[in-house]
Design an enzyme around this catalytic site. Structure first.
Site, PDB file in Angstrom:
ATOM      1  N   ASP A  37       0.806  -1.174   0.115  1.00 17.26           N
ATOM      2  CA  ASP A  37      -0.153   0.054   0.115  1.00 17.26           C
ATOM      3  C   ASP A  37       0.838   1.223   0.098  1.00 17.26           C
ATOM      4  O   ASP A  37       0.652   2.053  -0.888  1.00 17.26           O
ATOM      5  CB  ASP A  37      -0.846  -0.021   1.148  1.00 17.26           C
ATOM      6  CG  ASP A  37      -2.176  -0.813   1.061  1.00 17.26           C
ATOM      7  OD1 ASP A  37      -2.814  -0.804  -0.255  1.00 17.26           O
ATOM      8  OD2 ASP A  37      -2.740  -1.351   2.002  1.00 17.26           O
ATOM      9  N   TYR A  38       1.795   1.247   0.790  1.00 19.72           N
ATOM     10  CA  TYR A  38       2.686   2.631   1.040  1.00 19.72           C
ATOM     11  C   TYR A  38       3.539   2.484  -0.285  1.00 19.72           C
ATOM     12  O   TYR A  38       3.744   3.736  -0.797  1.00 19.72           O
ATOM     13  CB  TYR A  38       3.202   2.672   2.354  1.00 19.72           C
ATOM     14  CG  TYR A  38       2.262   2.940   3.573  1.00 19.72           C
ATOM     15  CD1 TYR A  38       1.669   4.053   3.395  1.00 19.72           C
ATOM     16  CD2 TYR A  38       2.355   1.986   4.542  1.00 19.72           C
ATOM     17  CE1 TYR A  38       0.572   4.342   4.435  1.00 19.72           C
ATOM     18  CE2 TYR A  38       1.211   2.321   5.539  1.00 19.72           C
ATOM     19  CZ  TYR A  38       0.700   3.346   5.676  1.00 19.72           C
ATOM     20  OH  TYR A  38      -0.193   3.651   6.590  1.00 19.72           O
TER      21      TYR A  38
END
Length: 393
Positions: A165-166
């Site tokens: 995600d990041y």
């Protein structure tokens, strides 16, 4: 006389986002931290599904928020007015969602040719798996990192952070900057297609090269990375864990001097370097014995003196109390609507002349409705009241 605040590098850039949970909000907040105006669009009443959580407070900091039902015609018309005034649209709904709502990027660019659309999804906008659902942990498995993480006699292990995600949020922001730079040259916007799994895959190093050369997968090997020697974590006499990573010839030589055994550089078990790699267990055993006889502070001081890369395995209490994190402003206390002040990571990267900042906490649901709809779009109060009455904002 006070020094004026520097103009941040993204001042004048406007981002609108329909993103939710992690990757898209994080991408958008990176823009906000360097001066862009970021307008988060959420469904009325409920907001996005992550609202109220600690991660919402962190990953939406610096953004503004409006409520708007973009699935209904009148709400969609307002969204298009926003898109006409935006430089970037960030979205992480499933592929096809924008098209379903009537916001295919090419149609948005009919009235705003320079619009850059950032689309984050599990598998990307094309390919046979594009319609599959995808979250961080699924992306980690698909990208191969899960299969390589852990010990050979145990099931695979997930990383402790949301790497997909990041990572996707960072690559997506980078992609948007590239697209904006291209727009400077051509006047035209384009799409940034970011898949969660591809963020992790791009960071996979030479694993595929090794597979291509050897024709087989590398097995899970715990903390040992084949060919990266010496590199391991060892327990000190006072119960801490210390990572030592001295994987170049020069670093290995310094390490041998630091532990008082310079002769190891020429030991036939460890020279030439191919022998060192084959006998990694032996050198790690020697280092483990040396570390295990000393407290952490002594180990760190000695290794620092000789320039050997090493650090304690930090826990959050170490990070919060560490002077280096503090000096580089990497632990912030940021206001939140639901939890008071929250400790959060600092702004990255560090720019020397125009450093980023956290302008304000994550927004309340619909907090900026009047500012954006009346101010930016120039609606009349009666029009906004009409939208409210219909449940559109």
């Amino acid at each position: 006389m006070t020094t004026p605040e520097p103009i941040l590098p993204l001042t004048g850039i406007r981002v609108i986002t329909t993103g939710q949970i992690l990757a898209a909000p994080f991408c958008s907040t990176l823009f906000a931290e360097f001066g862009a105006e970021v307008i988060k669009i959420e469904p009325p009443v409920t907001g996005e599904s992550n609202r109220g959580s600690v991660s919402f407070a962190q990953d939406n900091r610096g953004q503004k928020a409006i409520t708007l039902d973009i699935t209904r015609p009148e709400g969609a018309a307002v969204f298009r007015r926003l898109a006409d005034r935006a430089d970037v649209l960030v979205d992480n709904n499933r592929p096809g969602a924008l098209e379903k709502w009537g916001f295919a990027p090419d149609t948005l660019r009919e009235t705003n040719p320079g619009l850059v659309t950032v689309r984050i999804s599990g598998y990307g906008q094309t390919g046979p798996y594009k319609d599959r659902a995808g979250f961080d942990r699924v992306a980690l498995a698909f990208a191969g990192i899960t299969g390589l993480t852990g010990y050979p006699d145990r099931p695979p292990v997930r990383p402790a952070y949301f790497v997909a995600d990041y990572g996707a949020g960072m690559f997506a922001a980078f992609g948007a900057m590239l697209a904006l730079r291209a727009r400077d040259q051509t006047g035209k916007g384009q799409d940034v297609d970011m898949a969660l799994y591809e963020a992790v895959w791009r960071m996979s190093g030479t694993h595929i090269a090794s597979y291509g050369l050897q024709g087989k997968d590398r097995e899970r090997s715990g903390n040992y990375m084949p060919g990266v020697v010496p590199a391991e974590q060892f327990e000190t006499s006072d119960g801490h864990f210390l990572v030592i990573n001295a994987t170049t010839p020069r670093a290995f030589s310094k390490l041998c001097e630091a532990i008082g055994q310079p002769e190891l550089v020429h030991d036939p078990r460890f020279a030439p370097r191919t022998n060192l790699m084959q006998n990694h267990a032996a050198i790690h055993a020697i280092l483990g014995e040396w570390v295990g006889q000393r407290p952490l502070a002594e180990c760190q001081a000695t290794l620092d003196q000789f320039g050997v890369p090493a650090t304690k395995v930090y826990l959050m209490e170490d990070i919060v109390g560490d002077p280096h994190f503090a000096d580089r402003h990497q632990v912030l206390s940021v206001e939140s609507a639901d939890y008071g002040h929250l400790l959060q990571p600092g702004v990255v990267p560090v720019l020397t002349a125009t450093p980023g900042r956290v302008a304000h906490r994550a927004p309340l649901l619909g907090e900026h409705n009047e500012e954006i709809l009346l101010g930016l779009l120039g609606m009349q109060p009666a029009e906004l009241e009409g939208l409210k009455a219909k449940g559109l904002v």
